[in-house]
Design an enzyme around this catalytic site. Structure first.
Site, PDB file in Angstrom:
ATOM      1  N   ASN A 164       0.869  -1.180   0.000  1.00 24.02           N
ATOM      2  CA  ASN A 164       0.000   0.000   0.000  1.00 24.02           C
ATOM      3  C   ASN A 164       0.898   1.220   0.000  1.00 24.02           C
ATOM      4  OD1 ASN A 164      -2.857  -1.133   0.417  1.00 24.02           O
ATOM      5  ND2 ASN A 164      -1.610  -2.232   1.940  1.00 24.02           N
ATOM      6  N   GLU A 165       1.102   1.757  -1.175  1.00 23.63           N
ATOM      7  CA  GLU A 165       2.041   2.866  -1.349  1.00 23.63           C
ATOM      8  C   GLU A 165       1.402   4.171  -0.860  1.00 23.63           C
ATOM      9  OE1 GLU A 165       4.863   1.958  -1.910  1.00 23.63           O
ATOM     10  OE2 GLU A 165       5.166   0.687  -3.659  1.00 23.63           O
ATOM     11  N   PRO A 166       2.195   5.236  -0.666  1.00 26.55           N
ATOM     12  CA  PRO A 166       1.629   6.508  -0.230  1.00 26.55           C
ATOM     13  C   PRO A 166       0.420   6.901  -1.077  1.00 26.55           C
ATOM     14  CG  PRO A 166       3.998   6.628  -0.213  1.00 26.55           C
ATOM     15  CD  PRO A 166       3.652   5.286  -0.800  1.00 26.55           C
ATOM     16  N   SER A 168      -2.534   5.458  -0.435  1.00 26.06           N
ATOM     17  CA  SER A 168      -3.534   4.392  -0.237  1.00 26.06           C
ATOM     18  C   SER A 168      -4.454   4.768   0.918  1.00 26.06           C
ATOM     19  CB  SER A 168      -2.854   3.067   0.115  1.00 26.06           C
ATOM     20  OG  SER A 168      -1.952   2.692  -0.885  1.00 26.06           O
ATOM     21  N   THR A 183       9.992   1.942  -4.300  1.00 22.15           N
ATOM     22  CA  THR A 183       9.874   0.539  -3.863  1.00 22.15           C
ATOM     23  C   THR A 183      10.605  -0.369  -4.847  1.00 22.15           C
ATOM     24  OG1 THR A 183       7.745   1.000  -2.871  1.00 22.15           O
ATOM     25  CG2 THR A 183       8.214  -1.312  -3.363  1.00 22.15           C
TER      26      THR A 183
END
Ligand code: F6R
Length: 640
Positions: A164-166, A168, A183
């Site tokens: 869950n990347e920034p 999310s 990532t």
């Protein structure tokens, strides 16, 4: 079960999530393993299943190793355990070297008695058309199993949990996501090169993570410190997904001291209550304040001390003037052009002893180029100042040679026979075999042992050439080839008795007055860290031998990080010419130039990293009002 640690006192704290800090990652992982084992056993007693949410990556490796140990030695059974992994790359075949399926089986599942039908890992082979339905069924599978009792998490340096990347949302669902570039760069270690790092992944959403009855997030290493501070002390925001855990009522962050070091209680403990004012803490407080204010140390005023919560120091020492002078002189004394001590002059406060004038020195270099990259200037000085300098190359470094690079050497040997019309030599036959292997090598294949040997030899020749460049005699070069490294994969074997014995033998043979070792705990591959643990173990065992009382251990930092100014106990300056001389020494390692396999998140070449780092240390000293140099190499003494 509860991860809530009632002993954690949040009074005076800036922390918004309970945090438990351990000396090492291993200690923190043991705490996590104990919590998990207790939960599994409680559930067993109650005749219930224990549902665990699991993560991959470098963070949980020690945890899984400890769980395997508990299974083998303490009868911990996993028969009642149901697992749901957080994520998998997409697309990704389960048997691929970098797949999380493979990771989980190698690290945990193959070594415990979990039922195969209880293992759930997102499937990186589902077709795009079916992904939505697949994700829904993965999530409903969690609910059918009764929901997650305990979710284990790592954290990305951008704050991601799962993938869950920034950005999310707190209610995000299990889904296909695009990986952040940061990532992909951070995970590049698992792939031969950047272009092979997948751009997509399947991940459980933050909504599912928040529904878990308890959560443990683990983080180890200095590179995680800035994001841990944001997650624990910053606002709860989707921009830092881990900070959303502030809204979970049963979440614990398990950290090692390095990952915790940006928390206010470590960074500026004087702001969170009573603080013990050791000389090192004073140096830390004063240098941090001076750099924050952009003022040289000797310009700091009583007002500055008061404004920075440092009035305690004024009470204890009288005035800013006295403290400034004490700290300034302390740092000034760390600077020396005589890393082996100044012959004939015992200077008070000098970091090294003047005697003996000609010291025996061992530089331990984890890979065949760390000596020149990390302490090349000091290496050259030690030799030029007449010390008997030995280098112990701890590992072969063979995985960092690309297939293209080794093919160049193979072509040379084969071409040699052709040019001189020699009948096919044994070497040529061997090389032709090797070339065939490389031509058909798949990304999931590990190098055959012959290829590893040739790659190791290439690095050995480069190291020898560097020693020749410095002026070191052939007999002072020691290739230790520590066995823990020789797996052919990024994943190394745990260090063993043979590694320690080889190291002890070398120390016993040289009887050094100085040992330099890479005190580097942020090497993402862990090789530096393991090499250091082996040196520590060897020294602990040799400690009682008479020659050891004269043996000092100096730590340098590898290519990934530098000491903070307050940690530096010896700073060796370099002139612009010496910087160039070091750069040429690094250039000798041609196999490490341009495209290095498994290089990871820092795209700069090693000589650039070394130069920028040494220049930055010099710049910080300059900002603090100390003499200005082109570059400084930094060391800290370790008392074993
Ligand atoms: C992996 C995962 C990721 C990692 C994170 C940290 O299953 O969910 O969030 O936990 O990227 O990775 P490492 O542990 O390699 O630093």
């Amino acid at each position: 079960m509860s991860t809530k640690n009632t002993e954690i006192d949040l009074t005076d704290s800036f922390e918004l999530i309970p945090v438990s800090i351990h000396k090492t990652a291993k200690d923190g992982s043991t705490e996590a393993a104990n919590i998990i084992a207790t939960l599994i056993r409680e559930k067993q007693k109650a005749g219930q299943a224990c549902v665990l949410g699991l993560a991959t990556g470098s963070t949980p490796k020690n945890l899984y190793a400890e769980l395997v140990r508990k299974h083998r030695e303490e009868n911990l059974s996993f028969k009642n355990v149901i697992t749901f992994n957080l994520d998998e790359y997409y697309p990704m075949a389960p048997d691929s070297l970098a797949s999380y399926h493979r990771f989980m089986h190698e690290q945990l599942f193959d070594h415990v008695d979990i039922k195969p039908e209880n293992i759930h890992i997102p499937d990186g082979t589902v077709s795009k058309d079916n992904i939505k339905a697949y994700c829904e069924s993965y999530e409903s599978g969690v609910q059918e199993a009764g929901g997650i009792d305990l979710q284990i998490l790592g954290i990305g340096t951008n704050g991601h949990i799962g993938f869950n990347e920034p950005g999310s949302g707190i209610n995000s669902k299990t889904r296909l996501v695009a990986l952040d570039n940061s990532t992909r760069i951070a995970n590049a270690y698992d792939f031969p090169n950047m272009s092979e790092v997948p751009r997509l992944a399947l991940t459980m959403g933050i909504g599912a993570i928040m529904k878990s009855r308890s959560v443990i997030l683990m983080a180890w290493g200095q590179h995680k410190a800035p994001i841990i501070r944001k997650a624990v002390e910053g606002h709860s925001t989707e921009q830092v997904p881990a900070s959303l855990l502030q809204q979970h009522d049963n979440c614990l962050f398990l950290l090692d001291e390095q990952a915790a070091q940006e928390l206010t209680r470590y960074k500026s403990p004087w702001l969170t209550g009573e603080c013990e004012w050791s000389p090192r803490m004073i140096r830390k407080a004063v240098t941090t304040m001076a750099l924050d204010l952009g003022k040289p140390i000797l310009m700091l005023t009583d007002n500055d001390y008061n404004d920075h919560g440092l009035s305690d120091l004024l009470v204890q020492f009288g005035s800013a003037y006295d403290i400034n002078l004490m700290v300034f002189n302390g740092i000034k004394n760390t600077i020396t052009g005589w890393p082996g001590g100044k012959p004939g002059v015992e200077i008070p406060g000098h970091p090294e002893r003047a005697k003996p004038e000609h010291k025996r020195v061992i530089i331990f270099s984890p890979h065949p180029d760390d000596d020149i990259i990390s302490m090349g200037g000091t290496f050259i000085r030690l030799h030029e100042q007449g010390h008997d300098v030995h280098v112990g190359y701890q590992t072969s470094g063979n995985i960092a040679v690309s297939d293209e690079f080794v093919t160049r050497f193979i072509d040379f040997v084969v071409g040699f026979d052709e040019i001189f019309g020699i009948d096919k030599s044994h070497a040529t036959q061997l090389m032709q075999e090797a070339r065939k292997f490389l031509e058909s090598k798949k990304s999931s294949d590990v190098d055959a042992s012959d290829i590893r040997a040739i790659k190791g030899l290439i690095r050995r020749c480069e190291a020898k050439a560097t020693c020749r460049y410095v002026g070191i005699k052939e007999e002072n070069i020691h290739f230790m080839n520590l066995p823990f490294y020789e797996t052919g994969k990024i994943e190394k074997a745990p260090p063993g008795e043979e590694d320690v014995q080889i190291t002890m033998d070398l120390i016993r043979k040289i009887k050094p007055h100085q040992i330099y070792a890479a005190g580097d705990l942020a090497d993402p591959h862990g090789t530096h860290k393991v090499c250091l643990e082996i040196v520590f173990e060897a020294l602990a065992r040799l400690k009682k031998e008479p020659f050891m009382k004269d043996c000092w251990l100096w730590l340098y930092r590898g290519a990934w990080q530098e000491f903070e100014v307050y940690e530096i106990e010896m700073a060796v300056p370099m002139s612009p010419d010496q910087v160039r001389q070091k750069r040429n020494g690094i250039f000798i390692h041609q196999s490490q130039k341009d495209a290095v396999p498994f290089q990871g998140s820092d795209a700069r070449e090693f000589w650039q990293r070394a130069e920028e780092r040494n220049a930055r240390t010099a710049e910080l000293f300059d900002k603090l009002g100390l003499p200005k140099y082109a570059a400084l190499e930094a060391f800290a003494r370790y008392y074993y």
